[in-house]
Design a protein around this motif. Structure first.
Motif, mmCIF file in Angstrom:
data_model
loop_
_atom_site.group_PDB
_atom_site.id
_atom_site.type_symbol
_atom_site.label_atom_id
_atom_site.label_comp_id
_atom_site.label_asym_id
_atom_site.label_seq_id
_atom_site.Cartn_x
_atom_site.Cartn_y
_atom_site.Cartn_z
ATOM 1 N N SER A 48 47.331 2.481 114.483
ATOM 2 C CA SER A 48 46.393 2.082 115.536
ATOM 3 C C SER A 48 44.948 2.315 115.107
ATOM 4 C CB SER A 48 46.695 2.866 116.816
ATOM 5 O OG SER A 48 45.805 2.516 117.845
ATOM 6 N N THR A 52 42.995 -1.248 114.979
ATOM 7 C CA THR A 52 42.328 -1.521 116.255
ATOM 8 C C THR A 52 40.884 -1.996 116.111
ATOM 9 O OG1 THR A 52 43.769 -0.013 117.484
ATOM 10 C CG2 THR A 52 41.626 -0.498 118.452
ATOM 11 N N SER A 79 52.069 0.382 118.687
ATOM 12 C CA SER A 79 50.772 0.965 118.333
ATOM 13 C C SER A 79 49.714 -0.128 118.143
ATOM 14 C CB SER A 79 50.898 1.812 117.066
ATOM 15 O OG SER A 79 51.136 1.004 115.935
ATOM 16 N N SER A 115 48.521 -1.341 121.592
ATOM 17 C CA SER A 115 47.618 -0.440 122.313
ATOM 18 C C SER A 115 46.148 -0.762 122.094
ATOM 19 C CB SER A 115 47.892 1.013 121.910
ATOM 20 O OG SER A 115 47.566 1.232 120.541
#
Length: 416
Positions: free
Chosen positions: A73, A77, A127, A130
């Motif tokens: 993540s 991200t 993950s 998210s």
């Protein structure tokens, strides 16, 4: 280069509820499922594959599954958020929610077929899903300013704290009542509801630069105002410091006062931290910002957090420790919306997703590192983690930017 000025819009209540549900899912998806993973790897209800392993190997496998997801993540991200800033935050959130739903569905199937590999893959996929959390935060930040932005960021922290404080208890109840699949079903339902709401909700117009390379962080840095890196460091060091103490509690109570982690005192103490932080986030940010600027308030609260950590280190009795915790948890909670607001104010409107994703990565990195470091520090001295936390909050106070931003929610669009 040219600037396009616009006024932050007031987000409708339905939009706010949708965004906060998505933010809740980003944290709850991890905390609610923890008891299920414990059951699957470390108890008599473990997967058939895991049962054949020695307990030491099962613990290592559990640790690998639980720690690999945050690292994935943290790495992906910021790039996913850059795509959201460049193209469409609504579309990317929807894609992330679909990915998250798949990530929750796979463990349900993995339990049926007793496959550790599918369980591991599901956790990794979730993950990535998210990433919807910091993108939802970006929409809040991009459409608010001043006290309103700090208030919205406070509610972000409330939602995340609620997931951290009560998620494991909810997951434990679901697992004990309905089996290890139940927490994954619950998160899957939340993901699907969020996805439906995301298709229904209307978001304000998003300003983008279509010709910019989403894999490059150079342009967002150039558009940012001075102090952005300071704010990122503050996010990391504050989370790192709080996590050191939070994880040190499990060592302090048994060794200093012979209070076990199974005792009611410990359970109520941990729940009390969540309650104190939530109440502080609901009541204090607007009050302090009515008297101080964001920078001044952040400098004050980090200093008070350092004092609180010092008090926690020297308290002689459990009762005095509780009193010190109430003060410290209040100040630590108040820091969150202030440093997130300070970070947001220094990033361009078109880079809010990127900025929120970087802050999310700093939070993940801080908590991942302290999981290992706390145990190592305790081997040196029981209170060393809490002592380092004092230094951490003092360091945060020192690097708080001295100048306020000259940003009035401008989009700072750059022509290619």
């Amino acid at each position: 280069m040219h600037n396009q000025h616009r006024t932050a819009q007031q987000l409708p209540l339905f939009t706010l509820i949708t965004l906060y549900i998505i933010i809740f899912l980003g944290s709850a998806g991890f905390f609610i499922t923890i008891p299920a993973y414990v059951s699957l790897f470390l108890t008599d209800h473990s997967l058939e594959f895991a049962k054949s392993m020695p307990i030491e190997q099962r613990r290592m496998l559990f640790g690998t599954v639980m720690s690999a997801a945050p690292f994935i993540s943290m790495f992906f991200t910021p790039f996913i958020a850059r795509f959201a800033d460049k193209f469409s935050r609504k579309t990317v959130i929807a894609i992330c929610l679909i990915i998250a739903a798949i990530g929750f569905a796979l463990p349900i199937y993995a339990i049926v077929v007793s496959s550790v590999i599918i369980l591991f893959v599901g956790n990794m996929i979730n993950s990535l899903g998210s990433a919807s959390q910091p993108i939802a935060q970006a929409i809040l930040a991009d459409n608010s300013k001043g006290k309103n932005k700090a208030t919205l960021m406070s509610l972000v922290a409330v939602v995340m704290t609620a997931a951290m404080s009560f998620g494991p208890a909810l997951g434990s109840k679901l697992s004990s009542s309905y089996g290890a699949q139940a927490p994954f079903y619950a998160c899957l339902v939340i993901a699907l509801i969020s996805l439906i709401l995301m298709f229904v909700v209307r978001l304000p117009v998003q300003h983008i630069v279509k010709t910019e390379n989403p894999f490059s962080f150079v342009k967002p840095l150039k558009r940012s105002q001075k102090g952005l890196m300071n704010c990122l460091f503050i996010v990391f060091i504050c989370q790192f410091s709080w996590s050191l103490y939070f994880q040190n509690i499990a060592f302090i109570f048994p060794q200093k006062w012979n209070i076990s982690v199974e005792s009611e005192f410990y359970q109520y103490f941990m729940m009390g931290i969540g309650v104190v932080m939530i109440l502080s986030l609901l009541l204090l940010p607007r009050l302090i910002l009515s008297r101080f600027s964001v920078n001044s308030a952040l400098r004050t609260t980090t200093a008070l957090s350092a004092i609180g950590m010092l008090l926690l280190a020297i308290t002689p009795t459990p009762t005095s420790h509780v009193v010190a915790m109430i003060f410290t948890a209040s100040m630590v909670a108040l820091c969150f919306p202030l440093y997130i607001t300070a970070l947001s104010d220094r990033a361009s409107d078109i880079d809010q997703g990127w900025a929120m994703a970087l802050s999310s990565a700093m939070v993940g990195l801080a908590w991942t590192l302290t999981g290992y470091l706390t145990a190592m520090m305790v081997n040196v001295h029981l209170l060393l983690p809490t002592g380092i936390a004092v230094i951490g909050y003092l360091a945060a106070m020192v690097v708080v930017p001295t100048k306020s931003t000259n940003k009035n929610t401008q989009s700072d669009l750059e022509a290619a």
